[in-house]
Design an enzyme around this catalytic site. Structure first.
Site, PDB file in Angstrom:
ATOM      1  N   ASN A  87       0.871  -1.173   0.000  1.00  0.00           N
ATOM      2  CA  ASN A  87       0.000   0.000   0.000  1.00  0.00           C
ATOM      3  C   ASN A  87       0.909   1.224   0.000  1.00  0.00           C
ATOM      4  O   ASN A  87       1.420   1.637   1.038  1.00  0.00           O
ATOM      5  CB  ASN A  87      -0.884  -0.032   1.257  1.00  0.00           C
ATOM      6  CG  ASN A  87      -1.852   1.131   1.326  1.00  0.00           C
ATOM      7  OD1 ASN A  87      -1.698   2.124   0.616  1.00  0.00           O
ATOM      8  ND2 ASN A  87      -2.842   1.010   2.183  1.00  0.00           N
ATOM      9  N   ARG A 140      -2.141  -1.748  -3.830  1.00  0.00           N
ATOM     10  CA  ARG A 140      -3.226  -0.762  -3.811  1.00  0.00           C
ATOM     11  C   ARG A 140      -2.930   0.325  -4.837  1.00  0.00           C
ATOM     12  O   ARG A 140      -1.831   0.889  -4.859  1.00  0.00           O
ATOM     13  CB  ARG A 140      -3.319  -0.124  -2.428  1.00  0.00           C
ATOM     14  CG  ARG A 140      -4.358   0.969  -2.386  1.00  0.00           C
ATOM     15  CD  ARG A 140      -4.331   1.699  -1.073  1.00  0.00           C
ATOM     16  NE  ARG A 140      -5.314   2.757  -1.062  1.00  0.00           N
ATOM     17  CZ  ARG A 140      -5.210   3.846  -0.313  1.00  0.00           C
ATOM     18  NH1 ARG A 140      -4.175   4.007   0.473  1.00  0.00           N
ATOM     19  NH2 ARG A 140      -6.155   4.746  -0.343  1.00  0.00           N
ATOM     20  N   HIS A 158     -11.286   5.422  -1.163  1.00  0.00           N
ATOM     21  CA  HIS A 158     -11.254   4.583   0.045  1.00  0.00           C
ATOM     22  C   HIS A 158     -12.092   3.321  -0.193  1.00  0.00           C
ATOM     23  O   HIS A 158     -12.604   2.725   0.757  1.00  0.00           O
ATOM     24  CB  HIS A 158     -11.827   5.303   1.287  1.00  0.00           C
ATOM     25  CG  HIS A 158     -11.008   6.454   1.776  1.00  0.00           C
ATOM     26  ND1 HIS A 158     -11.567   7.612   2.247  1.00  0.00           N
ATOM     27  CD2 HIS A 158      -9.672   6.621   1.878  1.00  0.00           C
ATOM     28  CE1 HIS A 158     -10.615   8.445   2.621  1.00  0.00           C
ATOM     29  NE2 HIS A 158      -9.439   7.868   2.397  1.00  0.00           N
ATOM     30  N   ARG A 163      -7.770  18.791   4.030  1.00  0.00           N
ATOM     31  CA  ARG A 163      -8.655  19.107   2.894  1.00  0.00           C
ATOM     32  C   ARG A 163      -9.989  19.637   3.409  1.00  0.00           C
ATOM     33  O   ARG A 163     -10.512  19.145   4.405  1.00  0.00           O
ATOM     34  CB  ARG A 163      -8.903  17.849   2.056  1.00  0.00           C
ATOM     35  CG  ARG A 163      -7.791  17.535   1.092  1.00  0.00           C
ATOM     36  CD  ARG A 163      -7.941  16.154   0.486  1.00  0.00           C
ATOM     37  NE  ARG A 163      -7.263  15.155   1.272  1.00  0.00           N
ATOM     38  CZ  ARG A 163      -7.343  13.833   1.079  1.00  0.00           C
ATOM     39  NH1 ARG A 163      -8.083  13.352   0.103  1.00  0.00           N
ATOM     40  NH2 ARG A 163      -6.677  13.008   1.843  1.00  0.00           N
ATOM     41  N   GLU A 173      -7.350  -2.850   5.069  1.00  0.00           N
ATOM     42  CA  GLU A 173      -7.135  -2.713   3.624  1.00  0.00           C
ATOM     43  C   GLU A 173      -6.139  -3.759   3.148  1.00  0.00           C
ATOM     44  O   GLU A 173      -6.271  -4.323   2.068  1.00  0.00           O
ATOM     45  CB  GLU A 173      -6.640  -1.295   3.315  1.00  0.00           C
ATOM     46  CG  GLU A 173      -7.743  -0.256   3.490  1.00  0.00           C
ATOM     47  CD  GLU A 173      -7.230   1.171   3.549  1.00  0.00           C
ATOM     48  OE1 GLU A 173      -6.399   1.461   4.436  1.00  0.00           O
ATOM     49  OE2 GLU A 173      -7.656   1.993   2.740  1.00  0.00           O
TER      50      GLU A 173
END
Ligand code: AMP
Length: 366
Positions: A7, A61, A150, A211, A354
């Site tokens: 990842n 990923r 995501h 953000r 993940e």
């Protein structure tokens, strides 16, 4: 045989090594600010282990699969070229994934390498949930649509929620809040997405660490025309200087903003209030998209760890039959059911995995 999951993010590389049969995690690490030879270093670190249990598949990923990739895919030169062509859509995320793939294929040429996309879970979003109310031609070309992000975490958590509660996936309605440095929320029915907050880029939706999430597009024109910001300055502000950091002026890190708020910093308190309202409002909208919620899931760094944030978000969700048990919320660790006893929806804290999802996807093609 074993399975390796990579990842590669904008500033870290994580790896996890699983025993292929049991999918038990046998090694893993996160490298911060990884050096150019990070993959070689990782493979050196696990060399003794994989000498006796060779790597049968490698999962990677990849944040953006664009319109090309609707599911995980075995990587060949053509796939690599297509992922490279999507760099303009994910300038911070696709390049490190590409570098990792190239290095890992060179080091492990005998194993299949599989790209697992964050956008793939959302490929099935119905058109009225992925077409923006902009000129339709923009959707057709160059392909401006809600892609969602995501997805690896949302796919894992929506399936895990049903499994954890012993419910069949059919008819199961989950709202998953992935609250980390990046934040997004997704409604899933039957394990498939119905709506999500992130959009064409990972800038839309919930307030995040740096953000802003969704803001009035008119502000952006005002900033450029009246405040004289350049395109790049504006991008930098929206991407790196807004969110928790922008409002609090303290940090993008939830824990640090919380500590400042507890010490009496008013802007830190305001930042946290905007943050929890942003999540609560999304839960409301996603719950309506599903017609009710069987499980509200909190995951990722903030969602898994901050009992205060969960309490704040759930304040007002009683109208959706979601009632948090304050004692469970503060004492239980993921994976756990934090809802009060009764007929309402369950409220879960789940540790997002993940890495496990990536490894399972890599194994699927074997
Ligand atoms: P992630 O992107 O999933 O690694 O999440 C990072 C975010 O999780 C940061 O804002 C951290 O401050 C936050 N976080 C990590 N641990 C905790 C904790 N124990 N309590 C509150 N927030 C946390």
């Amino acid at each position: 045989m074993s399975v390796l999951a990579f990842n590669a993010g904008s500033s870290t590389i994580k790896y996890s090594l699983f025993a292929g049969g049991s999918m038990e995690l046998v090694a893993g690490e996160t490298l911060e600010d990884p050096p150019a030879n990070a993959v070689e270093k990782i493979l050196a670190a696990i060399s003794a282990r994989v000498a006796s249990d060779p790597v049968a598949a490698v999962g990677h990923r990849v944040v953006h699969g664009g319109r090309h990739f609707r599911e995980s895919v075995r990587i060949d030169d053509r796939v690599l070229g297509l992922i490279g062509s999507l760099t303009k859509l994910a300038p911070l995320h696709n390049p490190p994934a590409l570098r990792t793939i190239v290095a890992a294929r060179r080091a492990l040429p005998g194993a299949p390498h599989v790209a697992v996309f964050d956008t793939a879970f959302f490929a099935e979003l119905p058109p009225d949930r992925h077409v923006y109310p902009l000129p339709y031609e923009w959707y057709e070309n160059p392909g401006i649509r809600r892609y969602g992000f995501h997805g690896i975490s949302h796919a894992y958590c929506s399936a895990r929620a049903a499994e954890f509660l012993g419910r069949p996936p059919a008819g199961f309605r989950a709202v998953v809040c992935h609250l980390g440095n990046g934040c997004s929320a997704t409604a899933a029915l039957d394990g498939k997405p119905v709506a999500t907050t992130m959009g064409f880029t990972p800038m839309e939706g919930l307030m995040m660490g740096t953000r802003a999430g969704s803001v009035d597009a008119g502000i952006l024109f005002y900033a450029m025309e009246r405040m004289g910001l350049t395109r790049m300055e504006l991008f930098d502000i929206l991407q790196r200087k807004s969110g928790l950091l922008g409002v609090s002026g303290v940090s993008s890190d939830f824990r640090e903003v919380r500590a400042a708020a507890e010490a009496g910093n008013g802007r830190a308190r305001l930042a946290l209030a905007i943050y929890s309202h942003s999540v609560r409002a999304a839960v409301g909208s996603l719950a309506v998209a599903l017609g009710g919620v069987d499980a509200l899931v909190f995951t990722a760094g903030v969602g898994e760890n901050s009992a205060e944030l969960r309490e704040e978000v759930c304040r007002g969700l009683e109208c959706l039959s979601l009632r948090l048990d304050p004692v469970r919320n503060r004492s239980l660790r993921p994976d756990a059911d934090l809802a009060a006893d009764g007929p309402g929806g369950r409220i879960l804290a789940l540790r997002t995995r993940e890495d496990l999802h990536i490894a399972r996807e890599a194994m699927r093609g074997l």
